[in-house]
Motif scaffolding. Structure first.
Motif, PDB file in Angstrom:
ATOM      1  N   ILE A  55      38.950  -2.918 -24.399  1.00 16.18           N
ATOM      2  CA  ILE A  55      39.504  -3.152 -23.058  1.00 16.18           C
ATOM      3  C   ILE A  55      38.648  -2.458 -22.001  1.00 16.18           C
ATOM      4  O   ILE A  55      38.264  -3.066 -20.993  1.00 16.18           O
ATOM      5  N   ALA A  56      38.336  -1.181 -22.236  1.00 16.33           N
ATOM      6  CA  ALA A  56      37.573  -0.404 -21.257  1.00 16.33           C
ATOM      7  C   ALA A  56      36.184  -1.000 -21.031  1.00 16.33           C
ATOM      8  O   ALA A  56      35.736  -1.168 -19.888  1.00 16.33           O
ATOM      9  N   MET A  57      35.508  -1.332 -22.120  1.00 15.72           N
ATOM     10  CA  MET A  57      34.148  -1.851 -21.992  1.00 15.72           C
ATOM     11  C   MET A  57      34.131  -3.268 -21.434  1.00 15.72           C
ATOM     12  O   MET A  57      33.221  -3.636 -20.683  1.00 15.72           O
ATOM     13  N   ALA A  58      35.126  -4.067 -21.788  1.00 13.46           N
ATOM     14  CA  ALA A  58      35.204  -5.419 -21.248  1.00 13.46           C
ATOM     15  C   ALA A  58      35.440  -5.382 -19.736  1.00 13.46           C
ATOM     16  O   ALA A  58      34.826  -6.143 -18.982  1.00 13.46           O
ATOM     17  N   VAL A  59      36.307  -4.489 -19.288  1.00 10.81           N
ATOM     18  CA  VAL A  59      36.579  -4.353 -17.852  1.00 10.81           C
ATOM     19  C   VAL A  59      35.324  -3.899 -17.110  1.00 10.81           C
ATOM     20  O   VAL A  59      34.936  -4.471 -16.078  1.00 10.81           O
TER      21      VAL A  59
ATOM     22  N   ASP B 230      26.429   2.002 -25.203  1.00 15.63           N
ATOM     23  CA  ASP B 230      27.520   2.750 -24.574  1.00 15.63           C
ATOM     24  C   ASP B 230      28.759   2.862 -25.461  1.00 15.63           C
ATOM     25  O   ASP B 230      29.667   3.641 -25.150  1.00 15.63           O
ATOM     26  N   THR B 231      28.804   2.087 -26.553  1.00 16.55           N
ATOM     27  CA  THR B 231      29.943   2.234 -27.466  1.00 16.55           C
ATOM     28  C   THR B 231      30.023   3.650 -28.021  1.00 16.55           C
ATOM     29  O   THR B 231      31.094   4.105 -28.416  1.00 16.55           O
ATOM     30  N   SER B 232      28.879   4.338 -28.044  1.00 15.97           N
ATOM     31  CA  SER B 232      28.865   5.716 -28.550  1.00 15.97           C
ATOM     32  C   SER B 232      29.723   6.636 -27.688  1.00 15.97           C
ATOM     33  O   SER B 232      30.190   7.682 -28.163  1.00 15.97           O
ATOM     34  N   LEU B 233      29.952   6.258 -26.414  1.00 17.74           N
ATOM     35  CA  LEU B 233      30.796   7.082 -25.538  1.00 17.74           C
ATOM     36  C   LEU B 233      32.241   7.106 -26.022  1.00 17.74           C
ATOM     37  O   LEU B 233      32.972   8.064 -25.753  1.00 17.74           O
ATOM     38  N   ALA B 234      32.645   6.044 -26.722  1.00 17.01           N
ATOM     39  CA  ALA B 234      34.032   5.961 -27.191  1.00 17.01           C
ATOM     40  C   ALA B 234      34.317   6.938 -28.328  1.00 17.01           C
ATOM     41  O   ALA B 234      35.468   7.064 -28.762  1.00 17.01           O
TER      42      ALA B 234
ATOM     43  N   PRO C  69      47.275   1.473 -26.807  1.00 16.11           N
ATOM     44  CA  PRO C  69      46.254   0.862 -27.659  1.00 16.11           C
ATOM     45  C   PRO C  69      45.657   1.869 -28.631  1.00 16.11           C
ATOM     46  O   PRO C  69      45.591   3.068 -28.338  1.00 16.11           O
ATOM     47  N   ASP C  70      45.223   1.382 -29.795  1.00 14.58           N
ATOM     48  CA  ASP C  70      44.496   2.248 -30.720  1.00 14.58           C
ATOM     49  C   ASP C  70      43.065   2.400 -30.196  1.00 14.58           C
ATOM     50  O   ASP C  70      42.673   1.727 -29.234  1.00 14.58           O
TER      51      ASP C  70
ATOM     52  N   LEU D 135      32.462   3.536 -11.023  1.00 16.14           N
ATOM     53  CA  LEU D 135      33.147   4.524 -11.846  1.00 16.14           C
ATOM     54  C   LEU D 135      32.369   4.747 -13.141  1.00 16.14           C
ATOM     55  O   LEU D 135      31.780   3.806 -13.676  1.00 16.14           O
ATOM     56  N   PRO D 136      32.348   5.973 -13.665  1.00 13.44           N
ATOM     57  CA  PRO D 136      31.704   6.201 -14.971  1.00 13.44           C
ATOM     58  C   PRO D 136      32.483   5.477 -16.066  1.00 13.44           C
ATOM     59  O   PRO D 136      33.723   5.465 -16.053  1.00 13.44           O
ATOM     60  N   LEU D 137      31.784   4.886 -17.016  1.00 15.16           N
ATOM     61  CA  LEU D 137      32.439   4.175 -18.107  1.00 15.16           C
ATOM     62  C   LEU D 137      33.353   5.099 -18.892  1.00 15.16           C
ATOM     63  O   LEU D 137      34.443   4.699 -19.317  1.00 15.16           O
ATOM     64  N   ILE D 138      32.926   6.339 -19.077  1.00 15.49           N
ATOM     65  CA  ILE D 138      33.731   7.273 -19.879  1.00 15.49           C
ATOM     66  C   ILE D 138      35.085   7.532 -19.203  1.00 15.49           C
ATOM     67  O   ILE D 138      36.097   7.741 -19.889  1.00 15.49           O
ATOM     68  N   LEU D 139      35.113   7.479 -17.864  1.00 15.93           N
ATOM     69  CA  LEU D 139      36.379   7.656 -17.146  1.00 15.93           C
ATOM     70  C   LEU D 139      37.309   6.475 -17.399  1.00 15.93           C
ATOM     71  O   LEU D 139      38.520   6.649 -17.579  1.00 15.93           O
ATOM     72  N   ILE D 140      36.745   5.270 -17.444  1.00 11.44           N
ATOM     73  CA  ILE D 140      37.544   4.078 -17.714  1.00 11.44           C
ATOM     74  C   ILE D 140      38.072   4.116 -19.149  1.00 11.44           C
ATOM     75  O   ILE D 140      39.212   3.727 -19.418  1.00 11.44           O
ATOM     76  N   ILE D 141      37.254   4.615 -20.078  1.00  8.62           N
ATOM     77  CA  ILE D 141      37.693   4.756 -21.468  1.00  8.62           C
ATOM     78  C   ILE D 141      38.853   5.742 -21.556  1.00  8.62           C
ATOM     79  O   ILE D 141      39.856   5.492 -22.227  1.00  8.62           O
TER      80      ILE D 141
END
Length: 235
Positions: free
Chosen positions: A94-98, A160-164, A86-87, A66-72
């Motif tokens: 949570i998204a990145m840890a998963v 990838d944190t920039s995707l958030a 969640p804020d 799955l794309p990370l951005i979709l999980i975010i």
């Protein structure tokens, strides 16, 4: 020249550093959680526990594809429908840890599988149980071999944190966008500042990886695996 100097005013630099702190906070929390759960899931998948390993493997394969951005997106917009809202910072962690836990789990599984079976057989022959041999003999060697791959994955996580930014995480990228959104002349200077800051963080991780490789894998010290086997043999 004045445009560049204006872009790097103390107010803007301070604002960028505040965003960098959020980026580092999210990255560190995600790295710690993903490493812990990744090792647990990777070992679980490797040892082939009836039904459980198959279920874990199935979930890992789904998450990895799955794309990370979709999980975010799901974490931030979907979890509220399940009663948890969640804020942006918590949702990002949570998204990145998963996502990263699934990646690390596969690295761990492959790393353990790469250790010669003779290591396990030798440990069992010297009186260790299966789980003792796995914990004291196989896993330490596997983790030592996996360090470059795991750190490379964590470096990707930092970037990838920039995707958030899509969920308005007040990170480095988001703060840079705010700055050059107020003055388009600052766009290039802000991208240069982003490049420097991301490079510093990621390069520091790569240096730490090399340090760990030398610390854990090198030197003339006797390997931990040999020590444990010897202790078991002497017992």
């Amino acid at each position: 020249m004045l445009t560049v100097l204006g872009a790097y005013s103390w107010v803007n630099i301070k604002f960028l550093l505040e965003g960098a702190w959020v980026t580092i906070l999210v990255s560190v929390c995600s790295i710690v959680l993903s490493y812990i759960f990744g090792v647990i899931l990777g070992v679980t998948r490797y040892v082939q526990i009836k039904y459980l390993s198959a279920i874990v493997g199935f979930v890992i394969d789904i998450i990895r594809n799955l794309p990370l951005i979709l999980i975010i997106f799901f974490t931030y917009f979907g979890l509220p429908h399940l009663g948890f809202k969640p804020d942006p910072i918590r949702a990002s962690v949570i998204a990145m840890a998963v996502f990263e836990a699934a990646m690390v789990a596969e690295i761990v599984r492959a790393g353990i599988a790469s250790i010669p079976t003779g290591q396990m057989e030798g440990a069992r022959a010297n009186g260790l149980s299966y789980w003792q041999a796995l914990w004291y003999i196989v896993l330490p060697q596997a983790i030592r071999n996996m360090i470059p791959a795991i750190v490379s994955q964590f470096i990707s996580l930092v970037k990838d944190t920039s995707l958030a930014t899509i969920i308005v995480l007040p990170d480095l990228m988001n703060h840079a966008q705010i700055i050059y959104g107020q003055n388009t002349n600052y766009t290039i200077p802000m991208f240069l500042a982003l490049a420097v800051m991301y490079f510093i963080v990621c390069y520091s991780l790569s240096l730490f990886s090399k340090y760990l490789e030398k610390r854990i894998g090198g030197g003339n010290k006797k390997g931990k695996a040999d020590e444990v086997v010897q202790d078991a043999s002497d017992a």
